[in-house]
Design a protein around this motif. Structure first.
Motif, PDB file in Angstrom:
ATOM      1  N   PRO A   1       0.805  -1.220   0.000  1.00 36.16           N
ATOM      2  CA  PRO A   1       0.000   0.000   0.000  1.00 36.16           C
ATOM      3  C   PRO A   1       0.844   1.280   0.000  1.00 36.16           C
ATOM      4  O   PRO A   1       0.522   2.198  -0.708  1.00 36.16           O
ATOM      5  CB  PRO A   1      -0.839  -0.096   1.261  1.00 36.16           C
ATOM      6  N   GLN A   2       1.931   1.333   0.784  1.00 36.90           N
ATOM      7  CA  GLN A   2       2.736   2.553   0.833  1.00 36.90           C
ATOM      8  C   GLN A   2       3.389   2.818  -0.521  1.00 36.90           C
ATOM      9  O   GLN A   2       3.410   3.963  -0.981  1.00 36.90           O
ATOM     10  CB  GLN A   2       3.814   2.453   1.909  1.00 36.90           C
ATOM     11  N   LEU A   3       3.909   1.778  -1.155  1.00 36.03           N
ATOM     12  CA  LEU A   3       4.551   1.957  -2.446  1.00 36.03           C
ATOM     13  C   LEU A   3       3.539   2.368  -3.512  1.00 36.03           C
ATOM     14  O   LEU A   3       3.813   3.247  -4.335  1.00 36.03           O
ATOM     15  CB  LEU A   3       5.274   0.670  -2.852  1.00 36.03           C
ATOM     16  N   GLU A   4       2.370   1.772  -3.485  1.00 36.80           N
ATOM     17  CA  GLU A   4       1.323   2.155  -4.433  1.00 36.80           C
ATOM     18  C   GLU A   4       0.941   3.619  -4.252  1.00 36.80           C
ATOM     19  O   GLU A   4       0.791   4.349  -5.234  1.00 36.80           O
ATOM     20  CB  GLU A   4       0.093   1.263  -4.250  1.00 36.80           C
ATOM     21  N   ASP A   5       0.793   4.049  -3.004  1.00 39.90           N
ATOM     22  CA  ASP A   5       0.494   5.459  -2.739  1.00 39.90           C
ATOM     23  C   ASP A   5       1.614   6.363  -3.235  1.00 39.90           C
ATOM     24  O   ASP A   5       1.358   7.430  -3.788  1.00 39.90           O
ATOM     25  CB  ASP A   5       0.285   5.696  -1.236  1.00 39.90           C
ATOM     26  N   ALA A   6       2.846   5.937  -3.023  1.00 45.07           N
ATOM     27  CA  ALA A   6       3.993   6.740  -3.453  1.00 45.07           C
ATOM     28  C   ALA A   6       3.986   6.942  -4.967  1.00 45.07           C
ATOM     29  O   ALA A   6       4.251   8.041  -5.442  1.00 45.07           O
ATOM     30  CB  ALA A   6       5.292   6.067  -3.010  1.00 45.07           C
ATOM     31  N   PHE A   7       3.669   5.896  -5.718  1.00 42.76           N
ATOM     32  CA  PHE A   7       3.592   6.046  -7.177  1.00 42.76           C
ATOM     33  C   PHE A   7       2.386   6.878  -7.584  1.00 42.76           C
ATOM     34  O   PHE A   7       2.482   7.739  -8.458  1.00 42.76           O
ATOM     35  CB  PHE A   7       3.551   4.667  -7.859  1.00 42.76           C
ATOM     36  N   ARG A   8       1.276   6.625  -6.936  1.00 46.26           N
ATOM     37  CA  ARG A   8       0.052   7.356  -7.276  1.00 46.26           C
ATOM     38  C   ARG A   8       0.217   8.856  -7.032  1.00 46.26           C
ATOM     39  O   ARG A   8      -0.238   9.687  -7.820  1.00 46.26           O
ATOM     40  CB  ARG A   8      -1.119   6.810  -6.446  1.00 46.26           C
ATOM     41  N   HIS A   9       0.863   9.215  -5.934  1.00 40.72           N
ATOM     42  CA  HIS A   9       1.010  10.633  -5.557  1.00 40.72           C
ATOM     43  C   HIS A   9       2.377  11.203  -5.927  1.00 40.72           C
ATOM     44  O   HIS A   9       2.733  12.299  -5.510  1.00 40.72           O
ATOM     45  CB  HIS A   9       0.731  10.797  -4.065  1.00 40.72           C
ATOM     46  N   ARG A  10       3.117  10.437  -6.709  1.00 38.53           N
ATOM     47  CA  ARG A  10       4.389  10.876  -7.311  1.00 38.53           C
ATOM     48  C   ARG A  10       5.454  11.302  -6.303  1.00 38.53           C
ATOM     49  O   ARG A  10       6.165  12.291  -6.515  1.00 38.53           O
ATOM     50  CB  ARG A  10       4.123  11.986  -8.311  1.00 38.53           C
ATOM     51  N   TYR A  11       5.617  10.540  -5.243  1.00 41.48           N
ATOM     52  CA  TYR A  11       6.727  10.805  -4.320  1.00 41.48           C
ATOM     53  C   TYR A  11       7.588   9.556  -4.127  1.00 41.48           C
ATOM     54  O   TYR A  11       8.358   9.450  -3.177  1.00 41.48           O
ATOM     55  CB  TYR A  11       6.243  11.364  -2.972  1.00 41.48           C
ATOM     56  N   TRP A  12       7.517   8.624  -5.088  1.00 40.88           N
ATOM     57  CA  TRP A  12       8.244   7.366  -4.968  1.00 40.88           C
ATOM     58  C   TRP A  12       9.754   7.556  -4.883  1.00 40.88           C
ATOM     59  O   TRP A  12      10.448   6.770  -4.262  1.00 40.88           O
ATOM     60  CB  TRP A  12       7.891   6.414  -6.115  1.00 40.88           C
ATOM     61  N   GLN A  13      10.296   8.634  -5.481  1.00 39.76           N
ATOM     62  CA  GLN A  13      11.740   8.883  -5.421  1.00 39.76           C
ATOM     63  C   GLN A  13      12.228   9.057  -3.989  1.00 39.76           C
ATOM     64  O   GLN A  13      13.378   8.776  -3.684  1.00 39.76           O
ATOM     65  CB  GLN A  13      12.121  10.128  -6.234  1.00 39.76           C
ATOM     66  N   GLN A  14      11.355   9.522  -3.110  1.00 41.42           N
ATOM     67  CA  GLN A  14      11.738   9.714  -1.712  1.00 41.42           C
ATOM     68  C   GLN A  14      11.960   8.391  -0.989  1.00 41.42           C
ATOM     69  O   GLN A  14      12.551   8.358   0.080  1.00 41.42           O
ATOM     70  CB  GLN A  14      10.679  10.532  -0.982  1.00 41.42           C
ATOM     71  N   LEU A  15      11.508   7.294  -1.574  1.00 41.38           N
ATOM     72  CA  LEU A  15      11.660   5.977  -0.957  1.00 41.38           C
ATOM     73  C   LEU A  15      12.899   5.233  -1.454  1.00 41.38           C
ATOM     74  O   LEU A  15      13.200   4.142  -0.981  1.00 41.38           O
ATOM     75  CB  LEU A  15      10.412   5.123  -1.228  1.00 41.38           C
ATOM     76  N   LEU A  16      13.627   5.831  -2.389  1.00 39.74           N
ATOM     77  CA  LEU A  16      14.815   5.188  -2.953  1.00 39.74           C
ATOM     78  C   LEU A  16      16.072   5.561  -2.170  1.00 39.74           C
ATOM     79  O   LEU A  16      16.173   6.658  -1.632  1.00 39.74           O
ATOM     80  CB  LEU A  16      15.009   5.610  -4.409  1.00 39.74           C
ATOM     81  N   TYR A  17      17.016   4.640  -2.144  1.00 44.89           N
ATOM     82  CA  TYR A  17      18.315   4.879  -1.524  1.00 44.89           C
ATOM     83  C   TYR A  17      19.374   4.876  -2.624  1.00 44.89           C
ATOM     84  O   TYR A  17      19.231   4.177  -3.621  1.00 44.89           O
ATOM     85  CB  TYR A  17      18.652   3.783  -0.512  1.00 44.89           C
TER      86      TYR A  17
END
Length: 85
Positions: A1-17
């Protein structure tokens, strides 16, 4: 769910290392362009040594992770090259 939300709301880059985050415990060196070409072409380098078998991160002057080097007791040899010139 968190990853899906990150892609949906376009903040997925913040989850990358960064790629090298798991390698931070290793010694690091920054090499000039000439040595960078040597690493990418598979030539061993004569650099200040460590212990035989020790791994080291090699970075270009502009901060790119070039390779992982292994010390054979005399020379540093590319164990894994991650960049090209």
């Amino acid at each position: 769910p968190q990853l899906e939300d990150a892609f949906r709301h376009r903040y997925w880059q913040q989850l990358l290392y960064p790629l090298d985050v798991v390698l931070l415990r290793l010694m690091a060196i920054i090499v000039a362009e000439e040595k960078e070409r040597a690493i990418v072409n598979g030539r061993p380098l004569l650099l200040p040594g460590g212990d035989a078998g020790e791994l080291c991160r090699a970075y270009s002057r502009d901060g790119r992770l070039i390779a992982l080097l292994r010390f054979d007791g005399r020379l540093w040899q590319a164990e894994k090259v991650l960049a090209s010139t």
